[in-house]
Design a protein around this motif. Structure first.
Motif, PDB file in Angstrom:
ATOM      1  N   GLU A  67       0.839  -1.203   0.000  1.00 13.20           N
ATOM      2  CA  GLU A  67       0.000   0.000   0.000  1.00 13.20           C
ATOM      3  C   GLU A  67       0.873   1.253   0.000  1.00 13.20           C
ATOM      4  OE1 GLU A  67      -3.339  -0.052   2.614  1.00 13.20           O
ATOM      5  OE2 GLU A  67      -3.770   2.068   2.341  1.00 13.20           O
ATOM      6  N   ASN A  68       2.015   1.187   0.672  1.00 11.28           N
ATOM      7  CA  ASN A  68       2.933   2.333   0.739  1.00 11.28           C
ATOM      8  C   ASN A  68       4.414   1.967   0.613  1.00 11.28           C
ATOM      9  OD1 ASN A  68       1.192   4.755   1.326  1.00 11.28           O
ATOM     10  ND2 ASN A  68       0.515   3.430   2.999  1.00 11.28           N
ATOM     11  N   LYS A  71       6.685   2.748  -2.471  1.00 14.27           N
ATOM     12  CA  LYS A  71       6.675   4.096  -3.041  1.00 14.27           C
ATOM     13  C   LYS A  71       8.066   4.728  -2.889  1.00 14.27           C
ATOM     14  CE  LYS A  71       1.711   4.547  -2.384  1.00 14.27           C
ATOM     15  NZ  LYS A  71       0.609   5.062  -1.544  1.00 14.27           N
ATOM     16  N   HIS A 108       4.154  -1.098  -6.851  1.00 15.27           N
ATOM     17  CA  HIS A 108       3.473   0.202  -6.885  1.00 15.27           C
ATOM     18  C   HIS A 108       4.297   1.195  -6.094  1.00 15.27           C
ATOM     19  CE1 HIS A 108      -0.048   2.923  -6.742  1.00 15.27           C
ATOM     20  NE2 HIS A 108       0.213   3.092  -5.473  1.00 15.27           N
ATOM     21  N   TRP A 112       5.567   8.885  -9.742  1.00 20.46           N
ATOM     22  CA  TRP A 112       4.324   9.448  -9.190  1.00 20.46           C
ATOM     23  C   TRP A 112       4.677  10.785  -8.568  1.00 20.46           C
ATOM     24  CZ3 TRP A 112       1.621   7.655  -4.059  1.00 20.46           C
ATOM     25  CH2 TRP A 112       0.298   8.111  -4.023  1.00 20.46           C
ATOM     26  N   GLN A 115       4.211  11.213  -2.454  1.00 16.24           N
ATOM     27  CA  GLN A 115       5.081  10.328  -1.670  1.00 16.24           C
ATOM     28  C   GLN A 115       6.462  10.163  -2.322  1.00 16.24           C
ATOM     29  OE1 GLN A 115       1.449   7.595  -0.859  1.00 16.24           O
ATOM     30  NE2 GLN A 115       2.698   7.287   0.962  1.00 16.24           N
ATOM     31  N   ASN A 156       2.022   6.542 -12.307  1.00 18.73           N
ATOM     32  CA  ASN A 156       0.770   6.645 -11.564  1.00 18.73           C
ATOM     33  C   ASN A 156       0.231   8.080 -11.648  1.00 18.73           C
ATOM     34  OD1 ASN A 156      -1.221   5.553  -9.805  1.00 18.73           O
ATOM     35  ND2 ASN A 156      -0.139   6.283  -7.981  1.00 18.73           N
ATOM     36  N   GLU A 157      -1.028   8.221 -12.031  1.00 18.67           N
ATOM     37  CA  GLU A 157      -1.753   9.504 -11.912  1.00 18.67           C
ATOM     38  C   GLU A 157      -1.070  10.679 -12.617  1.00 18.67           C
ATOM     39  OE1 GLU A 157      -2.305  10.069  -7.688  1.00 18.67           O
ATOM     40  OE2 GLU A 157      -3.669   8.367  -7.519  1.00 18.67           O
ATOM     41  N   ASN A 205      -1.308   3.513 -14.418  1.00 21.15           N
ATOM     42  CA  ASN A 205      -2.369   3.401 -13.404  1.00 21.15           C
ATOM     43  C   ASN A 205      -2.927   4.782 -13.068  1.00 21.15           C
ATOM     44  OD1 ASN A 205      -3.649   1.627 -11.320  1.00 21.15           O
ATOM     45  ND2 ASN A 205      -2.571   2.941  -9.861  1.00 21.15           N
ATOM     46  N   GLN A 239      -7.949   2.499 -10.872  1.00 17.44           N
ATOM     47  CA  GLN A 239      -7.922   2.480  -9.406  1.00 17.44           C
ATOM     48  C   GLN A 239      -9.275   2.098  -8.803  1.00 17.44           C
ATOM     49  OE1 GLN A 239      -6.164   5.974  -7.611  1.00 17.44           O
ATOM     50  NE2 GLN A 239      -4.266   5.764  -8.761  1.00 17.44           N
ATOM     51  N   HIS A 241     -11.557   3.960  -6.841  1.00 17.98           N
ATOM     52  CA  HIS A 241     -11.956   4.418  -5.495  1.00 17.98           C
ATOM     53  C   HIS A 241     -13.366   5.012  -5.625  1.00 17.98           C
ATOM     54  CE1 HIS A 241      -8.069   3.669  -3.706  1.00 17.98           C
ATOM     55  NE2 HIS A 241      -7.489   4.288  -4.718  1.00 17.98           N
ATOM     56  N   GLU A 273      -7.235  -0.706  -7.238  1.00 19.63           N
ATOM     57  CA  GLU A 273      -7.343  -0.109  -5.884  1.00 19.63           C
ATOM     58  C   GLU A 273      -8.798   0.036  -5.449  1.00 19.63           C
ATOM     59  OE1 GLU A 273      -5.038   3.519  -5.544  1.00 19.63           O
ATOM     60  OE2 GLU A 273      -3.424   2.725  -6.784  1.00 19.63           O
ATOM     61  N   TRP A 312      -8.308  -2.157  -2.187  1.00 14.87           N
ATOM     62  CA  TRP A 312      -7.280  -1.318  -1.544  1.00 14.87           C
ATOM     63  C   TRP A 312      -7.259  -1.548  -0.037  1.00 14.87           C
ATOM     64  CZ3 TRP A 312      -3.210  -0.312  -3.792  1.00 14.87           C
ATOM     65  CH2 TRP A 312      -2.333   0.705  -3.380  1.00 14.87           C
ATOM     66  N   TRP A 320      -7.570   3.290   4.141  1.00 11.88           N
ATOM     67  CA  TRP A 320      -7.106   4.683   4.089  1.00 11.88           C
ATOM     68  C   TRP A 320      -8.271   5.668   4.051  1.00 11.88           C
ATOM     69  CZ3 TRP A 320      -6.350   8.067  -0.610  1.00 11.88           C
ATOM     70  CH2 TRP A 320      -7.229   7.724  -1.641  1.00 11.88           C
ATOM     71  N   PHE A 324      -8.691   9.963   4.526  1.00  9.68           N
ATOM     72  CA  PHE A 324      -8.374  10.686   3.296  1.00  9.68           C
ATOM     73  C   PHE A 324      -9.534  11.315   2.537  1.00  9.68           C
ATOM     74  CE2 PHE A 324      -4.221   9.186   3.934  1.00  9.68           C
ATOM     75  CZ  PHE A 324      -3.420  10.076   3.242  1.00  9.68           C
TER      76      PHE A 324
END
Ligand code: XIL
Length: 353
Positions: A67-68, A71, A108, A112, A115, A156-157, A205, A239, A241, A273, A312, A320, A324
């Motif tokens: 998840e983190n 990164k 992942h 990005w 992070q 990513n993004e 992604n 993703q 969400h 995700e 996710w 999360w 968030f």
């Protein structure tokens, strides 16, 4: 890229000893295996010492993704001039856990805007220096995990909601030196990634690209161009969400059409995700959430190019979402705070059966 034969054997290993062929299917990973599908979840090494966490993770899923802990800021917290720039410990723990439970690992993420380590964002580097930093990062990380991480979210993004490229440290603030050439920054990241680990499956992604619209059009145009010119991109990650507003025929239909057009480019599709946040945990909300989880799983199962259905996190305890999203929202995952199965669990299971 992994050859189909190698990938099949990898995936077959993840499906081994999961009860396929036994009369009764009891877990999500057994149910997914029936469709040769991967069922994944985000996970954190810090929770592995919790017995319920570890047994649910390994019992129900045949893939995990950090998840983190993979990164940039987590893996590469110190500058390259430091004797020890990388910190692979927590991510390695996840990989070892996965391997000992016959689970795949998905990586992942490499490029990005979020992070990113402070030494990079606050370092006042030139484009040439940033280019060296990013290339070195991709190279070191992918080589460290070559043969262990079968797929990566390379980028990513990178887009805004209106379909324009997002302004980021890697793109144009100041960027790696390719900002005047449109999606060239993204292309470069894919090329570096392919050079670093030619067998890894490479993904773009993003969120907000699940349905037809300006943002997904922009990503579609980019990936169409990449495919036409042989840029090494293997698939696209959606993703997902979501909240309950996604449960309407317009959105679901648009999602299906959109998956189809990306599959038409020869890309593999990963749901990366998924979570469905709620405003409360009433029975009605939990049932509505289950319905939408089931519909989305059903759409993925139906679409042959859709290979991964990943959520996710799996327990509301560590989601999360409460931290968030604006306003009170949570209860987004198929297991509650006490690792009890929610209606959403059954709905996903049924869609796979
Ligand atoms: C989130 C994590 O879940 C949080 O724990 C962290 O604090 C912030 O990032 N899109 C992504 C993920 O690609 O990496 C993000 O994960 C959620 C949105």
């Amino acid at each position: 890229m992994l050859s189909p034969a190698v990938l099949l054997s990898l995936i077959a290993a993840c499906f081994a000893n999961t009860g396929v062929g036994k009369a009764e299917t009891q877990t999500l990973r057994e149910a997914a295996a029936r469709h040769r599908m991967i069922i994944g979840t985000a996970a954190d090494a810090v929770h592995l010492k919790e017995n319920d966490y570890a047994t649910t993770l390994s019992g129900e899923f045949n893939q995990l993704q950090a998840e983190n802990e993979m990164k940039f800021d987590a893996l590469h917290p110190r500058p390259d001039t430091d004797p020890n720039p990388y910190n692979f410990g927590p991510a390695d723990q996840l990989v070892e856990f996965a391997q000992s439970h016959k689970m795949l690992v998905r990586g992942h993420t490499l490029m990005w805007h979020s992070q990113v380590a402070r030494w990079v964002t606050g370092g006042h580097y030139t484009p040439d220096q940033l280019s060296t930093i990013l290339k070195g990062h991709i190279d070191t990380v992918m080589k460290h995990y070559a043969g262990k991480v079968y797929a990566w979210d390379v980028v990513n993004e990178a887009f805004n909601d209106d379909g324009a490229l997002r302004s980021t440290i890697w793109y144009n603030r100041p960027g790696i030196g390719l900002a005047d050439q449109g999606t060239k920054t993204i292309e470069q990241a894919f090329r570096w990634a392919h050079d670093a680990d030619p067998k890894a499956q490479l993904f773009y992604n993003d969120y907000g690209i699940e349905t037809l619209g300006k943002k997904s059009d922009a990503v579609y145009a980019m990936l169409k161009d990449f495919r036409a010119r042989g840029v090494p991109v293997y698939g696209i990650g959606f993703q997902c969400h979501f909240d309950l507003s996604f449960d309407n025929p317009g959105a679901l239909n648009s999602f299906e059409q959109n998956l189809k057009r990306f599959a038409g480019l020869g890309l593999k599709l990963h749901i990366t995700e998924l979570d469905i946040r709620l405003k409360d945990s009433s029975d009605a909300s939990l049932q509505a959430q289950a319905k939408l989880y089931g519909e989305l799983a059903g759409i993925c199962v139906k679409q042959r190019a859709c290979k991964l259905f990943q959520i996710w996190g799996f327990t509301d305890k560590y989601s999360w979402i409460p931290g968030f999203t604006r306003g009170a929202a949570g209860w987004a995952l198929p297991f509650d705070d006490h690792y009890q199965k929610k209606p959403a669990y059954q709905a996903i299971f049924d869609a796979f059966k």
